[in-house]
Write a protein that holds these residues in place. Structure first.
Motif: not given
Length: 274
Positions: A139-142, A157, A166-169, A188-190
């Motif tokens: 999942k994506s997290v800012e 990670n 984890i998709v780190i933005k 836009r993010t999870d």
């Protein structure tokens, strides 16, 4: 004539007292060291600005700590979060009040006060979908670069290379917490990893349709969820650390800490502090 002499004598005495008092105050003021406190003014309810004035739990606590101090006076300066620690490194700031959590990396360079509040790591998402860090796999997290939350996700990670990362933005410090929550709301993010108090405060204030769930399990160690003031690791910082810790103890004992917690957090987040 006698009356005139008495009046003149009284005038001279009063003038002398006023002159002495002026120089006493001037000397006292000049001997007090100014402590510049860095804050991003964008981490409600810990630190924010209201009608152009610094406010929040951390700000009110710092003011209470230094109230009537004979040695220190404080001033606050708003800076981007990413500039706080570099400002401490350069000597521009002596400390920061900005909802700092403990990390080993920070402890190698800076000093921490004793804990000043205890919240919990939490995840904001639609319908409260995620309850653990494992749930964020893939999942994506800012996050802000260099933040404690970024480190938590990066470490997960590293420890879980057999799972989807984890998709780190990484976002700029100019992107506010409210905007990042809106990104989750818009899809836009999870999810967003942050502290429970801040998430609940902003979601309520901005009427954002997300739910907050406390992260299950320990993320780090016994310091999880604890908040600190951050200080320079130098002679001034060590003296400040001793003074601050003594004052925090007094403020907790006389009930000030609890009152501030209830005022800004709408609950008691200090009585469980060690």
């Amino acid at each position: 004539m006698k009356s005139y002499k008495k009046w003149l004598a009284a005038f001279i005495i009063v003038a002398a007292v006023l002159v002495w008092f002026f120089f006493f105050l001037s000397g006292r003021s000049s001997s007090r060291q100014t402590i510049v406190v860095a804050t991003d003014s964008d981490t409600a309810p810990y630190t924010f600005k209201k009608k152009g004035k610094f406010d929040g739990y951390d700000i009110a606590l710092v003011k209470a700590i230094f109230k009537d101090s004979k040695d220190y006076k404080v001033s606050f300066e708003t800076v981007a979060f990413s500039s706080i620690m570099t400002g401490i490194d350069s000597g521009r700031f002596q400390m920061s009040a900005n909802n700092f959590n403990y990390s080993k990396e920070r402890a190698e360079k800076y000093l921490f006060s004793n804990p000043i509040s205890k919240s919990n790591y939490a995840i904001a998402s639609k319908e409260g979908r995620y309850k653990t860090l494992d749930d964020l796999s893939g999942k994506s997290v800012e996050v802000y670069t260099g933040s404690n939350y970024a480190a938590v996700l990066e470490n997960w990670n590293k420890r879980n290379r057999d799972k989807k990362p984890i998709v780190i933005k990484y976002v700029a410090n100019t992107v506010t917490l409210a905007q990042r929550l809106q990104h989750v709301e818009d899809g836009r993010t999870d999810a967003l990893l942050y502290d429970a108090i801040s998430l609940k405060t902003v979601i309520k204030d901005q009427n954002i349709t997300l739910k907050v769930t406390t992260v299950k399990g320990n993320i780090g160690d016994k310091r999880d969820g604890l908040e600190y003031l951050l200080l320079a690791n130098d002679k001034t910082g060590k003296a400040l650390q001793k003074y601050i810790n003594s004052r925090v103890k007094e403020l907790r004992k006389n009930g000030t800490l609890k009152k501030l917690s209830q005022r800004y957090f709408a609950g008691d987040y200090v009585s469980t502090l060690d």
